[in-house]
Design an enzyme around this catalytic site. Sequence first.
Site, PDB file in Angstrom:
ATOM      1  N   HIS A   1       0.848  -1.200   0.000  1.00 40.04           N
ATOM      2  CA  HIS A   1       0.000   0.000   0.000  1.00 40.04           C
ATOM      3  C   HIS A   1       0.880   1.245   0.000  1.00 40.04           C
ATOM      4  CE1 HIS A   1       0.672   0.767   4.273  1.00 40.04           C
ATOM      5  NE2 HIS A   1       0.392  -0.498   4.513  1.00 40.04           N
TER       6      HIS A   1
ATOM      7  N   HIS B   1       4.046   1.682   2.150  1.00 41.73           N
ATOM      8  CA  HIS B   1       5.283   1.030   1.706  1.00 41.73           C
ATOM      9  C   HIS B   1       5.963   1.870   0.624  1.00 41.73           C
ATOM     10  CE1 HIS B   1       2.830  -2.662   2.938  1.00 41.73           C
ATOM     11  NE2 HIS B   1       3.682  -2.408   3.906  1.00 41.73           N
TER      12      HIS B   1
ATOM     13  N   CYS C   1       1.254 -10.664  19.771  1.00 38.44           N
ATOM     14  CA  CYS C   1       0.483 -10.130  18.639  1.00 38.44           C
ATOM     15  C   CYS C   1       1.139 -10.671  17.388  1.00 38.44           C
ATOM     16  CB  CYS C   1       0.475  -8.600  18.615  1.00 38.44           C
ATOM     17  SG  CYS C   1      -0.201  -7.980  17.044  1.00 38.44           S
TER      18      CYS C   1
ATOM     19  N   CYS D   1       2.231  -7.943  14.704  1.00 35.45           N
ATOM     20  CA  CYS D   1       3.524  -7.288  14.961  1.00 35.45           C
ATOM     21  C   CYS D   1       4.636  -8.312  15.073  1.00 35.45           C
ATOM     22  CB  CYS D   1       3.592  -6.554  16.286  1.00 35.45           C
ATOM     23  SG  CYS D   1       2.367  -5.360  16.651  1.00 35.45           S
TER      24      CYS D   1
ATOM     25  N   CYS E   1      -3.521  -5.023  21.254  1.00 32.54           N
ATOM     26  CA  CYS E   1      -2.258  -4.542  20.691  1.00 32.54           C
ATOM     27  C   CYS E   1      -2.383  -3.048  20.386  1.00 32.54           C
ATOM     28  CB  CYS E   1      -1.945  -5.315  19.406  1.00 32.54           C
ATOM     29  SG  CYS E   1      -0.685  -4.496  18.416  1.00 32.54           S
TER      30      CYS E   1
ATOM     31  N   HIS F   1      -2.258  -2.675  16.417  1.00 34.40           N
ATOM     32  CA  HIS F   1      -3.225  -3.316  15.528  1.00 34.40           C
ATOM     33  C   HIS F   1      -4.640  -3.368  16.086  1.00 34.40           C
ATOM     34  CE1 HIS F   1       0.621  -4.762  13.887  1.00 34.40           C
ATOM     35  NE2 HIS F   1      -0.006  -4.610  12.754  1.00 34.40           N
TER      36      HIS F   1
ATOM     37  N   LYS G   1      -3.659   5.481  10.994  1.00 40.18           N
ATOM     38  CA  LYS G   1      -2.535   4.948  10.232  1.00 40.18           C
ATOM     39  C   LYS G   1      -3.098   3.988   9.184  1.00 40.18           C
ATOM     40  CE  LYS G   1       1.312   1.799  10.518  1.00 40.18           C
ATOM     41  NZ  LYS G   1       1.755   0.579  11.164  1.00 40.18           N
TER      42      LYS G   1
ATOM     43  N   LYS H   1      -2.718  -2.591   6.438  1.00 34.04           N
ATOM     44  CA  LYS H   1      -3.453  -3.686   5.822  1.00 34.04           C
ATOM     45  C   LYS H   1      -4.428  -4.274   6.827  1.00 34.04           C
ATOM     46  CE  LYS H   1       0.716  -5.020   4.221  1.00 34.04           C
ATOM     47  NZ  LYS H   1       1.767  -5.765   3.554  1.00 34.04           N
TER      48      LYS H   1
HETATM   49  N1  MSP Z   1       8.761  -6.658   8.025  1.00 33.64           N
HETATM   50  C1  MSP Z   1       8.811  -5.626   8.972  1.00 33.64           C
HETATM   51  C2  MSP Z   1      10.077  -4.791   8.825  1.00 33.64           C
HETATM   52  C3  MSP Z   1      11.359  -5.552   8.947  1.00 33.64           C
HETATM   53  S1  MSP Z   1      12.741  -4.524   8.679  1.00 33.64           S
HETATM   54  C4  MSP Z   1      14.048  -5.409   9.181  1.00 33.64           C
HETATM   55  C5  MSP Z   1       7.622  -4.705   8.782  1.00 33.64           C
HETATM   56  N2  MSP Z   1       7.026  -4.743   7.585  1.00 33.64           N
HETATM   57  S2  MSP Z   1       5.776  -3.832   7.152  1.00 33.64           S
HETATM   58  O1  MSP Z   1       5.354  -4.324   5.857  1.00 33.64           O
HETATM   59  O2  MSP Z   1       4.805  -3.790   8.174  1.00 33.64           O
HETATM   60  O3  MSP Z   1       6.386  -2.428   6.913  1.00 33.64           O
HETATM   61  C6  MSP Z   1       6.463  -1.455   7.935  1.00 33.64           C
HETATM   62  C7  MSP Z   1       7.029  -0.201   7.346  1.00 33.64           C
HETATM   63  O4  MSP Z   1       6.267   0.199   6.178  1.00 33.64           O
HETATM   64  C8  MSP Z   1       6.983   1.008   8.247  1.00 33.64           C
HETATM   65  O5  MSP Z   1       8.036   1.048   9.179  1.00 33.64           O
HETATM   66  C9  MSP Z   1       7.071   2.104   7.234  1.00 33.64           C
HETATM   67  O6  MSP Z   1       8.376   2.203   6.734  1.00 33.64           O
HETATM   68  C10 MSP Z   1       6.152   1.603   6.139  1.00 33.64           C
HETATM   69  N3  MSP Z   1       4.765   1.959   6.390  1.00 33.64           N
HETATM   70  C11 MSP Z   1       3.724   1.083   6.535  1.00 33.64           C
HETATM   71  N4  MSP Z   1       2.584   1.791   6.722  1.00 33.64           N
HETATM   72  C12 MSP Z   1       2.850   3.111   6.701  1.00 33.64           C
HETATM   73  C13 MSP Z   1       2.080   4.279   6.861  1.00 33.64           C
HETATM   74  N5  MSP Z   1       0.782   4.268   7.004  1.00 33.64           N
HETATM   75  N6  MSP Z   1       2.747   5.450   6.874  1.00 33.64           N
HETATM   76  C14 MSP Z   1       4.109   5.529   6.751  1.00 33.64           C
HETATM   77  N7  MSP Z   1       4.846   4.445   6.590  1.00 33.64           N
HETATM   78  C15 MSP Z   1       4.262   3.218   6.488  1.00 33.64           C
HETATM   79  O7  MSP Z   1       7.306  -3.979   9.694  1.00 33.64           O
END
Ligand code: MSP
Length: 505
Positions: free
Chosen positions: A18, A21, A126, A129, A143, A146, A294, A297
Amino acid sequence: MNTFYITTPIYYVNDVPHIGHAYTTIAADILARHHRQLGEDVFFLTGTDEHGNPAARAAQKRGLTPSEHVDEMVLKFRELASKVNATNDFFIRTTDPEHCEAVQSFIQQLYDKGDIYLKSYSGLYCSSCETFYPEKDLLDGKCPDHGTVPELIEEENYFFRLSRYQQALLDFYDGHPDFVKPSTRFNEARSFIERGLDDVSISRATLKWGIPIPWDQKQVVYVWVDALLNYITALKYASPENLLPRYWPANYHLMAKDILKFHAVIWPALLMASGYELPHHLFIHGYLLMGGQKMSKTRGNVLDPFEVMDKYGVDAFRFYCFREVTFGQDGVISMEGFESRYNAELANELGNLVSRTVAMVSKYCDGVVPEPGEGDSSRFSALVQRLGIDSGAALANVELTGCLESIWHFVRTLNKHVEDSAPWNLAKDEANRTQLDGVLYELVEGLRICALLLHPYMPEKTVEILRRLGQGHGTDDLALENAEWGRARPGSIVVAGEPLFPKLV
Ligand code: MSP
C-alpha cells in the site's frame, strides 16, 4: 569516494503493498539519488520479509503453500519498487538461500559465544507485529498498533541475552546523540533501554515457516532476527564482490515509528554481540494517515499506490507525499489534497512556468536560449547559492520536506520574476533587447537549477524540463556541482511540448 548505504524496512508479504510502503521506498530513493548527484558511491537496499506467522496464515487462507504465496506476493512488491522508479541496487528476499545461510551462521556464532540459551516462556503475542507484549503495554487488553487481542503463547524458546547489552547500548547512545533521528525518537529509544531490558526470544517452536535453528531443527529463527539481518546479509551476496567492507555500516536505516524498538534496541545489541559496527543513523518518519488513522493492511484503510500513480503519474505522487506531510511527522493524505496541490503547484507554478519560458524563448529569440544579457545575475546568483546551501543541509539532515520547501520558494521567485519583468512588454521595443535576453536567460537558468534540485523527487519530469530548455540531462549534467548560477548553455534550442502536468478538472 564517500559511500552511502541506505535501506528501507523489508516489507511483509501477507498482503499487497500500500501507499505506506511506497512512501518509505520513495524517501530512500530520494536520498539515494541525491547522494549519487553528490558523486558518492551509493548502495540502496529494499526487499521483502517473507517468513513468519502472517505470511504463513495468509498462504493457508488462500489454500497455497507459504512458498507459493510469497513467490506470488513478492512480484507485487518488486513491481511497486519499479513503479515508483526506485533505483534500488538490490532487492532482498528473506527466503533467498544465501540470506538463510548467513542468518544461520550469524546466530550459530552467538550461540557458540554463549549469548543464546533455552528457556520456557509464556506471553501475550500479537502475531501481526510478531512480538510479545507485556500486559502493561496493551491498550484495553489489545495490541496498541493493531487493535487486536494478542494470543497467549507458551513454548520453549531460545533467548538472546539482550540484558547483557543494556549498559553498552546506553553508552553507545550517549556517545552518538544523532544515532536515532529525529531527537524525540532518540529519547524514546534511550528511555526504553534505560527502563531495563529483558532477554528476548529469538526462536519459535510452533511455527514451521522460517529459517531452521542450525543446532535445533525443531525451531525456526524469530522473524525479526531473520529480518533485521537482511541489512548485512544482502551486502554479502548482492554482487559477486562481498560488499560488506565497502558499505557497512549503513548510513541510514529508514522506517516508521512502528518498528523503532526492533531497530533501536535489538538490532544494535545483535550487532554488538557479533562484533559488527553499528549503523550511523536510524531515521524514523511518521505515518501517512487516511481518515485520521494509520493506513495499514490490518485496518483495511489503504490506498492502492498503483491506482494513484496510473491516474496522476509517478512524479506527481512522489512530490505530493513529501510536500504534503512533513517528513518525520504524521500527516493526513487524501485524493482531494493531492488534486489541489497538483493543480496549484505542479500544473500552475512549475509546469506553466516551463511552458511560458519555452514559449517566450521561441517567440522572442527564435527558440535559441539567449546570452545572459543585461539582467539580474548577481541577485540570482546569490539566491541560488543560498538555495544550494539550504537544500543540501536539509537533505543531509533527511528533511525531505524542508528541502522541497526551499526549492519551491525559488520556483515562486521565478514566477514572480516573470510577472515583475513582463517580457511581453520588453519585447515591444528592440531597445530592451539585452534586458529581455537577460530575463529569459534567468528563467531558463533558474528552471535548470530547479530541475537539478528537484531531480531526486521527480526524476522523469525534471529530465523532461531540462530537455525542453535545451539543457544537458545526462548523469554528468545532473551532478549537483552544476547547480551553480551561470552554467546554462546559451545558444541551445528549446523544445515545446504538451503540458508537463496537465491540469486536473
Ligand atoms: N517486516 C517488517 C520490517 C522488517 S525490517 C528489518 C515490517 N514490515 S511492514 O510491511 O509492516 O512495513 C512497515 C514499514 O512500512 C513502516 O516502518 C514504514 O516504513 C512503512 N509503512 C507502513 N505503513 C505506513 C504508513 N501508514 N505510513 C508511513 N509508513 C508506512 O514492519
